[in-house]
Design a protein around this motif. Structure first.
Motif, PDB file in Angstrom:
ATOM      1  N   UNK A 121     -28.875  10.541  14.775  1.00  0.00           N
ATOM      2  CA  UNK A 121     -27.840  10.803  13.788  1.00  0.00           C
ATOM      3  C   UNK A 121     -28.187  10.113  12.480  1.00  0.00           C
ATOM      4  N   UNK A 180     -21.462  17.845  20.602  1.00  0.00           N
ATOM      5  CA  UNK A 180     -22.240  18.601  19.625  1.00  0.00           C
ATOM      6  C   UNK A 180     -22.011  18.175  18.188  1.00  0.00           C
ATOM      7  N   UNK A 181     -21.207  17.135  17.986  1.00  0.00           N
ATOM      8  CA  UNK A 181     -20.926  16.662  16.629  1.00  0.00           C
ATOM      9  C   UNK A 181     -21.244  15.181  16.494  1.00  0.00           C
ATOM     10  N   UNK A 182     -21.305  14.734  15.268  1.00  0.00           N
ATOM     11  CA  UNK A 182     -21.446  13.308  15.034  1.00  0.00           C
ATOM     12  C   UNK A 182     -20.102  12.617  15.154  1.00  0.00           C
ATOM     13  N   UNK A 183     -20.117  11.311  15.376  1.00  0.00           N
ATOM     14  CA  UNK A 183     -18.850  10.561  15.474  1.00  0.00           C
ATOM     15  C   UNK A 183     -18.042  10.643  14.180  1.00  0.00           C
ATOM     16  N   UNK A 184     -16.719  10.620  14.337  1.00  0.00           N
ATOM     17  CA  UNK A 184     -15.807  10.625  13.208  1.00  0.00           C
ATOM     18  C   UNK A 184     -14.875   9.430  13.350  1.00  0.00           C
ATOM     19  N   UNK A 235     -21.213  10.554   9.558  1.00  0.00           N
ATOM     20  CA  UNK A 235     -22.360  10.998  10.337  1.00  0.00           C
ATOM     21  C   UNK A 235     -22.671  12.471  10.113  1.00  0.00           C
ATOM     22  N   UNK A 236     -23.949  12.806  10.293  1.00  0.00           N
ATOM     23  CA  UNK A 236     -24.351  14.202  10.385  1.00  0.00           C
ATOM     24  C   UNK A 236     -24.111  14.713  11.798  1.00  0.00           C
ATOM     25  N   UNK A 237     -24.515  15.954  12.038  1.00  0.00           N
ATOM     26  CA  UNK A 237     -24.228  16.607  13.318  1.00  0.00           C
ATOM     27  C   UNK A 237     -25.207  16.186  14.402  1.00  0.00           C
TER      28      UNK A 237
END
Lengths: 115, 118
Positions: free
Chosen positions: B91, A40-44, B108-110
Motif C-alpha cells: 500500500x 480489496x481496498x486500502x485502510x480508511x 491509503x491507495x487501493x
C-alpha cells in the motif's frame, strides 16, 4: 517491545447484532487510530485519539459506531447495530505522537463478517 | 482532499529479479510524507519505506528504494533481488505535514498484490 494487540482476531455476527473490538497500543504511545479495511481496498481512518481525547472522527458513522479510550491506553470500538457493509478488517494502530514524522505501528486486525 | 492511486492491482516477478510498483497522488500541499506499507497474508501491516516531500533525495532501505517525482506527484517503489518473503499486498500512503485536526491520518491507495515466482 510488545506490539499493538487486538482481540478478537475473528468475529462472525448477524446483521443488527452488536460487536466490540479491543485494542492495546504499544506502551507509551499517545496516539491511537482505528482503521476500517474493506476487502480489496486500502485502510480508511475511522477515529484518532490523542491520549484519551478524540482528534479526528470525521469518517466515523456515528449513528452506529462508537469508540472510547479510557485512561488514554486501551481502546474499544463498538458497532451497534451491525450492517452487512460493515464486514471488514478493523485495524488498530498507535504512534508516539500525532505528527507525520511519527511512525504508525499496526496491530494484526479483527476480521468481522456480518451475515 | 488528498487521494492516492495505485493503478496495478496485481504484479508478479521472478525471484531475484527487480519489480517496480507505481503510485500517484493528488494534493495541494507542498509539505507531506509518503509511505509504502507491506501487508503479508493474515499478518499485520508494516512500514517498508518513508519519504519526506521536502527531501529531494530518494529514500532507500536495503533492497527497497523509491523514485519520488514531486512535480509529477509520483512515488514508485522498486524492490531489487526479490525474495519469496516479499510476497504481500503493498500500500502506498500519504500523510499531511499539517498538525491541524483531520490532517494527520494516513490516506491509503487501493493496494498492489505482489506475487514472487520461484
Amino acid at each position: 517491545e510488545a506490539g499493538v494487540a487486538q482481540s478478537p482476531r475473528y468475529k462472525i455476527i448477524e446483521k443488527r447484532q452488536s460487536v466490540a473490538f479491543w485494542c492495546n497500543p504499544i506502551s507509551g504511545h499517545a496516539t491511537l487510530y482505528w482503521y476500517q479495511q474493506i476487502l480489496g481496498q486500502g485502510p480508511k481512518l475511522l477515529i484518532q485519539f490523542q491520549n484519551n481525547g478524540v482528534v479526528d472522527d470525521s469518517q466515523l458513522p456515528k449513528d452506529r459506531f462508537s469508540a472510547e479510550r479510557l485512561k488514554g491506553v486501551d481502546s474499544t470500538l463498538k458497532i451497534q447495530p451491525a450492517k452487512l457493509e460493515d464486514s471488514a478488517v478493523y485495524l488498530c494502530a498507535s504512534s508516539l505522537g500525532s505528527g507525520g514524522n511519527y511512525e504508525q505501528y499496526f496491530g494484526p486486525g479483527t476480521r468481522l463478517t456480518v451475515t | 482532499a488528498q487521494t492516492v492511486t495505485q493503478s496495478q492491482p496485481e504484479m508478479s516477478v521472478q525471484e531475484a529479479e527487480t519489480v517496480t510498483l507505481s503510485c500517484t497522488y493528488d494534493t495541494s500541499e507542498s509539505d507531506y510524507y509518503l509511505f509504502w506499507y507491506k501487508q503479508p497474508p493474515s499478518r499485520q501491516m508494516i512500514l517498508v519505506i518513508r519519504q519526506e516531500a521536502y527531501k529531494q533525495q530518494n529514500a532507500t532501505e536495503n533492497r527497497f528504494s523509491v523514485n519520488f517525482q514531486k512535480a509529477a506527484k509520483s512515488f514508485s517503489l522498486k524492490i531489487s533481488d526479490s525474495q519469496l518473503g516479499d510476497a504481500a499486498m503493498y500500500f502506498c500512503a500519504y500523510r499531511s505535514h499539517e498538525l491541524i485536526q483531520g490532517a494527520q491520518k494516513l490516506v491509503f491507495g487501493q493496494g498492489t498484490r505482489l506475487t514472487i515466482n520461484p
